[in-house]
Design a protein around this motif. Structure first.
Motif, PDB file in Angstrom:
ATOM      1  N   ILE A   1     -21.763 -13.356 -17.455  1.00  0.00           N
ATOM      2  CA  ILE A   1     -21.444 -12.249 -16.547  1.00  0.00           C
ATOM      3  C   ILE A   1     -20.525 -11.259 -17.259  1.00  0.00           C
ATOM      4  O   ILE A   1     -19.529 -11.643 -17.865  1.00  0.00           O
ATOM      5  CB  ILE A   1     -20.782 -12.780 -15.257  1.00  0.00           C
ATOM      6  CG1 ILE A   1     -21.778 -13.659 -14.488  1.00  0.00           C
ATOM      7  CG2 ILE A   1     -20.296 -11.621 -14.376  1.00  0.00           C
ATOM      8  CD1 ILE A   1     -21.199 -14.352 -13.267  1.00  0.00           C
ATOM      9  N   ASN A   2     -20.883  -9.981 -17.176  1.00  0.00           N
ATOM     10  CA  ASN A   2     -20.099  -8.927 -17.823  1.00  0.00           C
ATOM     11  C   ASN A   2     -18.891  -8.563 -16.970  1.00  0.00           C
ATOM     12  O   ASN A   2     -18.965  -8.569 -15.741  1.00  0.00           O
ATOM     13  CB  ASN A   2     -20.963  -7.686 -18.057  1.00  0.00           C
ATOM     14  CG  ASN A   2     -22.241  -8.001 -18.817  1.00  0.00           C
ATOM     15  OD1 ASN A   2     -22.215  -8.761 -19.788  1.00  0.00           O
ATOM     16  ND2 ASN A   2     -23.347  -7.438 -18.375  1.00  0.00           N
ATOM     17  N   ILE A   3     -17.787  -8.218 -17.628  1.00  0.00           N
ATOM     18  CA  ILE A   3     -16.511  -8.019 -16.930  1.00  0.00           C
ATOM     19  C   ILE A   3     -15.900  -6.655 -17.239  1.00  0.00           C
ATOM     20  O   ILE A   3     -15.835  -6.229 -18.392  1.00  0.00           O
ATOM     21  CB  ILE A   3     -15.487  -9.105 -17.338  1.00  0.00           C
ATOM     22  CG1 ILE A   3     -15.997 -10.509 -17.030  1.00  0.00           C
ATOM     23  CG2 ILE A   3     -14.132  -8.849 -16.677  1.00  0.00           C
ATOM     24  CD1 ILE A   3     -16.063 -10.863 -15.571  1.00  0.00           C
TER      25      ILE A   3
ATOM     26  N   ILE B   1     -20.416  -9.252 -21.655  1.00  0.00           N
ATOM     27  CA  ILE B   1     -19.694  -8.137 -22.273  1.00  0.00           C
ATOM     28  C   ILE B   1     -18.340  -8.008 -21.594  1.00  0.00           C
ATOM     29  O   ILE B   1     -18.220  -8.169 -20.375  1.00  0.00           O
ATOM     30  CB  ILE B   1     -20.494  -6.833 -22.133  1.00  0.00           C
ATOM     31  CG1 ILE B   1     -21.850  -6.959 -22.858  1.00  0.00           C
ATOM     32  CG2 ILE B   1     -19.711  -5.640 -22.677  1.00  0.00           C
ATOM     33  CD1 ILE B   1     -22.802  -5.824 -22.552  1.00  0.00           C
ATOM     34  N   PHE B   2     -17.321  -7.692 -22.379  1.00  0.00           N
ATOM     35  CA  PHE B   2     -15.937  -7.695 -21.878  1.00  0.00           C
ATOM     36  C   PHE B   2     -15.281  -6.354 -22.173  1.00  0.00           C
ATOM     37  O   PHE B   2     -15.110  -5.978 -23.337  1.00  0.00           O
ATOM     38  CB  PHE B   2     -15.181  -8.836 -22.553  1.00  0.00           C
ATOM     39  CG  PHE B   2     -13.771  -9.043 -22.046  1.00  0.00           C
ATOM     40  CD1 PHE B   2     -13.436  -8.833 -20.718  1.00  0.00           C
ATOM     41  CD2 PHE B   2     -12.770  -9.483 -22.916  1.00  0.00           C
ATOM     42  CE1 PHE B   2     -12.148  -9.039 -20.262  1.00  0.00           C
ATOM     43  CE2 PHE B   2     -11.480  -9.698 -22.481  1.00  0.00           C
ATOM     44  CZ  PHE B   2     -11.168  -9.480 -21.145  1.00  0.00           C
ATOM     45  N   LYS B   3     -14.910  -5.636 -21.117  1.00  0.00           N
ATOM     46  CA  LYS B   3     -14.280  -4.326 -21.276  1.00  0.00           C
ATOM     47  C   LYS B   3     -12.920  -4.319 -20.592  1.00  0.00           C
ATOM     48  O   LYS B   3     -12.787  -4.743 -19.441  1.00  0.00           O
ATOM     49  CB  LYS B   3     -15.159  -3.227 -20.674  1.00  0.00           C
ATOM     50  CG  LYS B   3     -14.522  -1.847 -20.739  1.00  0.00           C
ATOM     51  CD  LYS B   3     -15.484  -0.772 -20.283  1.00  0.00           C
ATOM     52  CE  LYS B   3     -14.822   0.592 -20.327  1.00  0.00           C
ATOM     53  NZ  LYS B   3     -15.737   1.683 -19.940  1.00  0.00           N
TER      54      LYS B   3
ATOM     55  N   GLU C   1     -14.261 -17.910 -18.047  1.00  0.00           N
ATOM     56  CA  GLU C   1     -15.316 -18.748 -17.454  1.00  0.00           C
ATOM     57  C   GLU C   1     -16.526 -17.906 -17.061  1.00  0.00           C
ATOM     58  O   GLU C   1     -17.681 -18.292 -17.300  1.00  0.00           O
ATOM     59  CB  GLU C   1     -14.773 -19.506 -16.243  1.00  0.00           C
ATOM     60  CG  GLU C   1     -15.788 -20.459 -15.624  1.00  0.00           C
ATOM     61  CD  GLU C   1     -15.210 -21.290 -14.490  1.00  0.00           C
ATOM     62  OE1 GLU C   1     -16.021 -21.876 -13.737  1.00  0.00           O
ATOM     63  OE2 GLU C   1     -13.969 -21.357 -14.359  1.00  0.00           O
ATOM     64  N   LEU C   2     -16.252 -16.738 -16.470  1.00  0.00           N
ATOM     65  CA  LEU C   2     -17.343 -15.850 -16.071  1.00  0.00           C
ATOM     66  C   LEU C   2     -18.089 -15.315 -17.294  1.00  0.00           C
ATOM     67  O   LEU C   2     -19.326 -15.242 -17.296  1.00  0.00           O
ATOM     68  CB  LEU C   2     -16.794 -14.698 -15.228  1.00  0.00           C
ATOM     69  CG  LEU C   2     -16.217 -15.087 -13.854  1.00  0.00           C
ATOM     70  CD1 LEU C   2     -15.538 -13.892 -13.206  1.00  0.00           C
ATOM     71  CD2 LEU C   2     -17.309 -15.648 -12.948  1.00  0.00           C
TER      72      LEU C   2
ATOM     73  N   LEU D   1     -16.261 -19.377  -7.952  1.00  0.00           N
ATOM     74  CA  LEU D   1     -17.440 -20.057  -7.416  1.00  0.00           C
ATOM     75  C   LEU D   1     -18.367 -19.086  -6.693  1.00  0.00           C
ATOM     76  O   LEU D   1     -19.583 -19.091  -6.905  1.00  0.00           O
ATOM     77  CB  LEU D   1     -17.009 -21.181  -6.465  1.00  0.00           C
ATOM     78  CG  LEU D   1     -18.138 -22.016  -5.830  1.00  0.00           C
ATOM     79  CD1 LEU D   1     -18.954 -22.726  -6.916  1.00  0.00           C
ATOM     80  CD2 LEU D   1     -17.561 -23.028  -4.847  1.00  0.00           C
ATOM     81  N   ASN D   2     -17.793 -18.228  -5.826  1.00  0.00           N
ATOM     82  CA  ASN D   2     -18.605 -17.260  -5.083  1.00  0.00           C
ATOM     83  C   ASN D   2     -19.269 -16.243  -6.011  1.00  0.00           C
ATOM     84  O   ASN D   2     -20.395 -15.804  -5.767  1.00  0.00           O
ATOM     85  CB  ASN D   2     -17.766 -16.543  -4.035  1.00  0.00           C
ATOM     86  CG  ASN D   2     -17.411 -17.443  -2.861  1.00  0.00           C
ATOM     87  OD1 ASN D   2     -18.030 -18.500  -2.669  1.00  0.00           O
ATOM     88  ND2 ASN D   2     -16.410 -17.044  -2.078  1.00  0.00           N
ATOM     89  N   ILE D   3     -18.553 -15.877  -7.072  1.00  0.00           N
ATOM     90  CA  ILE D   3     -19.120 -14.933  -8.044  1.00  0.00           C
ATOM     91  C   ILE D   3     -20.285 -15.581  -8.779  1.00  0.00           C
ATOM     92  O   ILE D   3     -21.348 -14.970  -8.960  1.00  0.00           O
ATOM     93  CB  ILE D   3     -18.043 -14.460  -9.039  1.00  0.00           C
ATOM     94  CG1 ILE D   3     -16.988 -13.609  -8.323  1.00  0.00           C
ATOM     95  CG2 ILE D   3     -18.677 -13.649 -10.174  1.00  0.00           C
ATOM     96  CD1 ILE D   3     -15.772 -13.277  -9.164  1.00  0.00           C
ATOM     97  N   LEU D   4     -20.110 -16.832  -9.191  1.00  0.00           N
ATOM     98  CA  LEU D   4     -21.185 -17.539  -9.894  1.00  0.00           C
ATOM     99  C   LEU D   4     -22.404 -17.724  -8.990  1.00  0.00           C
ATOM    100  O   LEU D   4     -23.553 -17.637  -9.448  1.00  0.00           O
ATOM    101  CB  LEU D   4     -20.687 -18.892 -10.404  1.00  0.00           C
ATOM    102  CG  LEU D   4     -19.653 -18.841 -11.544  1.00  0.00           C
ATOM    103  CD1 LEU D   4     -19.127 -20.243 -11.852  1.00  0.00           C
ATOM    104  CD2 LEU D   4     -20.249 -18.213 -12.796  1.00  0.00           C
TER     105      LEU D   4
END
Length: 385
Positions: free
Chosen positions: A138-140, A26-28, A132-133, A98-101
């Motif tokens: 992964i929601n942003i 999801i993208f906000k 990419e995320l 990378l660290n987030i993934l």
């Protein structure tokens, strides 16, 4: 913080999740018209509220710009370690995709969507990191100012006299599931700047004389609100097409005037222009070439008059639309429904009694077939230039 949010998160604005790629995040977007309106502050506020509600949410990147009130909003949010790089002898930090993934949270806070990453980064721009995320589910939550939207770049430059180098594609707004406009009156924003809440003391006066001129801020604020409204209009169109939204509900005013080869139609156009100007909305001038066999046709004379009407409409920045139809009323109603017209302006019919007998009254048909649109019938003699 004295900012307020103009929240467009109404039901009709949420994107159709069924058509979204499975597994995508999801993208906000928190959209502002200027630095200092409170985008990051509000995003962090919401992030902490989500954390309290049990959401797995972390900070991928936040830029506090040495603003104490912004830094305080980080609260208990976990901060993902950034990538540290030396560039031209300077130690720099970037968000680490990378660290987030590796951490794989449900939500990530990513500030400054238009940021350009340092050379040798995996992605050139931060919005590419975000994409990419999102692709990894992964929601942003993210922030951006209106001056960074690519298609508005020239317009912003004309308003402010400043060329913005960092931009994002318009499609980033178009793919957002949620857009929240963070709004602050220009006077309040200038007060915040003068009190040192946006930039350091040595930069305040220069900012006041350049970007933070009140007229600039007013124009940029309107631009941000209109851009968000355009996104809502696009979603309403999709919902109407999918029959998920009642067709008679109109949000923005749109004025339509239908003109004929009657020379007095020029007065009708001017009247419609004043109505549209009053509502600060688009004016459509519709010219219908009636192909009905009983329609009166005097091509040379008609063309000359209609060219004059089109010239006037163009001078008044109206949108000229030309249609062919056996029925003038049907052409009017169909176009009104397609464009979400809220007001139709017609002049008194100049049909003869015999034409009316065989073909009926255009005005009566429009009134009958467009019950949810305001129809104004204007006697030509009462129209004042």
């Amino acid at each position: 913080m004295d900012s307020k949010c103009t929240d467009f998160r109404i039901e009709t604005f949420h994107r159709d999740r069924e058509n979204k790629k499975e597994g995508k995040g999801i993208f906000k977007i928190y959209l502002g018209y200027s630095p200092g309106v409170g985008k990051t502050y509000r995003m962090l506020q919401e992030g902490n509220k989500m954390l309290e509600d049990g959401e797995d949410i972390v900070i991928g990147y936040v830029e506090d710009h040495d603003r104490l009130e912004t830094r305080q909003q980080i609260g208990k949010l976990e901060i993902i370690e950034r990538t540290k790089t030396k560039y031209r002898g300077i130690n720099l930090e970037e968000m680490s995709v990378l660290n987030i993934l590796k951490r794989n949270p449900n939500w990530v806070i990513v500030d400054e969507l238009a940021h350009t990453n340092i050379p040798a980064s995996k992605n050139k721009k931060r919005y590419e990191d975000v994409l990419e995320l999102l692709d990894n589910g992964i929601n942003i939550l993210t922030t951006v100012n209106i001056q960074h939207i690519e298609s508005l770049n020239d317009m912003v430059s004309e308003i402010t006299g400043i060329k913005v180098r960092e931009t994002i594609p318009d499609r980033m707004l178009q793919i957002a599931d949620d857009i929240m406009v963070i709004d602050l009156p220009p006077e309040s924003l200038i007060t915040r700047l003068k009190s040192g809440k946006i930039y350091k003391k040595e930069n305040i006066q220069r900012s006041l004389e350049n970007f933070f001129v009140k007229s600039n801020l007013i124009a940029l604020r309107e631009l941000a609100l209109r851009e968000a409204a355009n996104e809502i209009d696009d979603d309403l169109t999709i919902l109407k097409r999918n029959r998920e939204f009642k067709n008679h509900i109109r949000i923005n005013e749109k004025v339509l005037v239908c003109v004929s080869s009657n020379p007095q139609s020029s007065r009708l156009i001017r009247h419609a222009y004043r109505v549209a100007r009053r509502y600060k909305c688009n004016l459509y001038v519709l010219i219908v070439d009636c192909t009905n066999v009983v329609a009166k046709r005097e091509y040379k004379e008609m063309d000359k008059v209609l060219e004059g009407h089109k010239k006037l409409a163009k001078a008044l920045d109206a949108i000229i639309v030309e249609k062919q139809s056996k029925s003038v009323s049907k052409a009017i109603v169909d176009f009104a429904n397609e464009e979400g017209i809220t007001q139709i302006i017609l002049g008194h019919s100049n049909r003869s009694k015999i034409q009316t007998l065989f073909r009926g009254s255009t005005i009566n048909k429009v009134l009958s077939e467009a019950p949810n649109v305001e129809v104004r019938v204007i006697p030509y003699v009462q129209i004042q230039d």
